[in-house]
Design a protein around this motif. Structure first.
Motif, PDB file in Angstrom:
ATOM      1  N   PHE A 120       1.378   4.715   1.023  1.00 17.46           N
ATOM      2  CA  PHE A 120       0.680   3.435   1.110  1.00 17.46           C
ATOM      3  C   PHE A 120       0.881   2.596  -0.150  1.00 17.46           C
ATOM      4  CE2 PHE A 120      -1.932   5.749   4.369  1.00 17.46           C
ATOM      5  CZ  PHE A 120      -1.413   5.037   5.440  1.00 17.46           C
ATOM      6  N   GLU A 121       1.154   3.230  -1.286  1.00 19.93           N
ATOM      7  CA  GLU A 121       1.523   2.456  -2.473  1.00 19.93           C
ATOM      8  C   GLU A 121       2.837   1.712  -2.224  1.00 19.93           C
ATOM      9  OE1 GLU A 121       1.418   5.023  -5.936  1.00 19.93           O
ATOM     10  OE2 GLU A 121      -0.702   5.474  -5.597  1.00 19.93           O
ATOM     11  N   ARG A 122       3.786   2.355  -1.561  1.00 21.09           N
ATOM     12  CA  ARG A 122       5.043   1.686  -1.221  1.00 21.09           C
ATOM     13  C   ARG A 122       4.803   0.575  -0.198  1.00 21.09           C
ATOM     14  NH1 ARG A 122       7.012   7.113  -1.920  1.00 21.09           N
ATOM     15  NH2 ARG A 122       6.923   7.564   0.310  1.00 21.09           N
ATOM     16  N   VAL A 123       3.910   0.829   0.751  1.00 21.76           N
ATOM     17  CA  VAL A 123       3.600  -0.187   1.767  1.00 21.76           C
ATOM     18  C   VAL A 123       3.000  -1.423   1.102  1.00 21.76           C
ATOM     19  CG1 VAL A 123       2.071  -0.716   3.721  1.00 21.76           C
ATOM     20  CG2 VAL A 123       3.352   1.431   3.688  1.00 21.76           C
ATOM     21  N   THR A 124       2.020  -1.233   0.213  1.00 23.85           N
ATOM     22  CA  THR A 124       1.367  -2.385  -0.414  1.00 23.85           C
ATOM     23  C   THR A 124       2.284  -3.097  -1.405  1.00 23.85           C
ATOM     24  OG1 THR A 124       0.307  -0.938  -2.056  1.00 23.85           O
ATOM     25  CG2 THR A 124      -0.978  -1.512  -0.087  1.00 23.85           C
ATOM     26  N   THR A 125       3.225  -2.372  -1.991  1.00 23.01           N
ATOM     27  CA  THR A 125       4.211  -3.025  -2.862  1.00 23.01           C
ATOM     28  C   THR A 125       5.119  -3.925  -2.030  1.00 23.01           C
ATOM     29  OG1 THR A 125       4.163  -1.215  -4.460  1.00 23.01           O
ATOM     30  CG2 THR A 125       6.121  -2.623  -4.458  1.00 23.01           C
ATOM     31  N   ALA A 126       5.528  -3.444  -0.865  1.00 29.04           N
ATOM     32  CA  ALA A 126       6.417  -4.213   0.006  1.00 29.04           C
ATOM     33  C   ALA A 126       5.687  -5.367   0.686  1.00 29.04           C
ATOM     34  CB  ALA A 126       7.046  -3.301   1.058  1.00 29.04           C
ATOM     35  N   GLU A 127       4.421  -5.163   1.024  1.00 28.21           N
ATOM     36  CA  GLU A 127       3.624  -6.180   1.723  1.00 28.21           C
ATOM     37  C   GLU A 127       2.258  -6.312   1.043  1.00 28.21           C
ATOM     38  OE1 GLU A 127       3.374  -5.120   5.867  1.00 28.21           O
ATOM     39  OE2 GLU A 127       5.424  -5.791   6.243  1.00 28.21           O
ATOM     40  N   PRO A 128       2.201  -6.983  -0.113  1.00 27.94           N
ATOM     41  CA  PRO A 128       0.933  -7.061  -0.846  1.00 27.94           C
ATOM     42  C   PRO A 128      -0.180  -7.799  -0.107  1.00 27.94           C
ATOM     43  CG  PRO A 128       2.645  -8.377  -1.911  1.00 27.94           C
ATOM     44  CD  PRO A 128       3.300  -7.626  -0.813  1.00 27.94           C
ATOM     45  N   GLY A 129       0.153  -8.586   0.897  1.00 21.83           N
ATOM     46  CA  GLY A 129      -0.869  -9.296   1.658  1.00 21.83           C
ATOM     47  C   GLY A 129      -1.371  -8.536   2.869  1.00 21.83           C
TER      48      GLY A 129
END
Length: 193
Positions: A120-129
């Motif tokens: 999920f850290e990778r997910v939020t880095t890729a899609e911070p919104g």
């Protein structure tokens, strides 16, 4: 929208039946099939969505989106090992946010919060919104005792009671209005508490 309205009106088991008549007339309509499956999934009928997807696969053709949806429905239906195998066939781990998000949910269900947090850290880095990514990351951080959980959702003043300075009459009218917003027999699909 109709499926959501039917569910709220007290048809929790049959809220998506109207799709069947439309699909009988247009069985090869890819968008209609996807909409049907997604409505079932939003109503937490993942097994039914999976069966409908599998039945339509030969008619509408297979692509990455269909296979990803199959993996998600499989996971949500309680078959994480099979879902991971389906995700593995998609490839693209780390470069496809949807695949990473699905893997993170499976890791959470399996009790591997540390692995889920990394995903999920990778997910939020890729899609911070993306709110869903942050919500799942917060849960994973909380489960592993990561202090960033407090930064994300435990900051003082982020939530809590606050005096609005409303008089008794206005407060009573506001309470009546809030109570009138959801008067349906069933819980709305897709709404959290």
């Amino acid at each position: 929208v109709l499926a959501r309205m039917r569910s709220e009106a007290g048809e929790p088991d049959d809220f998506a039946d109207h799709y069947r008549a439309s699909l009988a007339a247009r069985p090869d309509d890819r968008a209609l099939n996807f909409s049907y499956w997604q409505s079932l999934a939003r109503g937490e009928k993942h097994g039914e969505a999976l069966r409908a997807l599998e039945a339509a696969r030969a008619r509408i053709g297979e692509d990455r989106n269909l296979r990803l949806m199959e993996a998600i429905f499989t996971s949500e239906s309680g078959e994480p090992e099979r879902a991971l195998a389906l995700l593995d066939r998609l490839g693209g781990e780390g470069d496809d946010v949807s695949v990473e998000f699905a893997r993170g949910r499976i890791a959470l269900r399996a009790g591997d919060a540390a692995q889920a947090a990394a995903m999920f850290e990778r997910v939020t880095t890729a899609e911070p919104g993306g709110i869903g990514g942050w919500a799942h990351l917060d849960l994973a951080w909380r489960l592993i005792g990561d202090a960033r959980h407090h930064w994300l959702s435990g900051q003082p003043g982020l939530f809590g009671p606050q005096e609005l300075g409303l008089g008794g009459g206005l407060l009573a009218r506001l309470a009546d209005l809030l109570r009138s917003l959801h008067r349906t027999p069933s819980h709305p699909i897709g709404h959290s508490l």
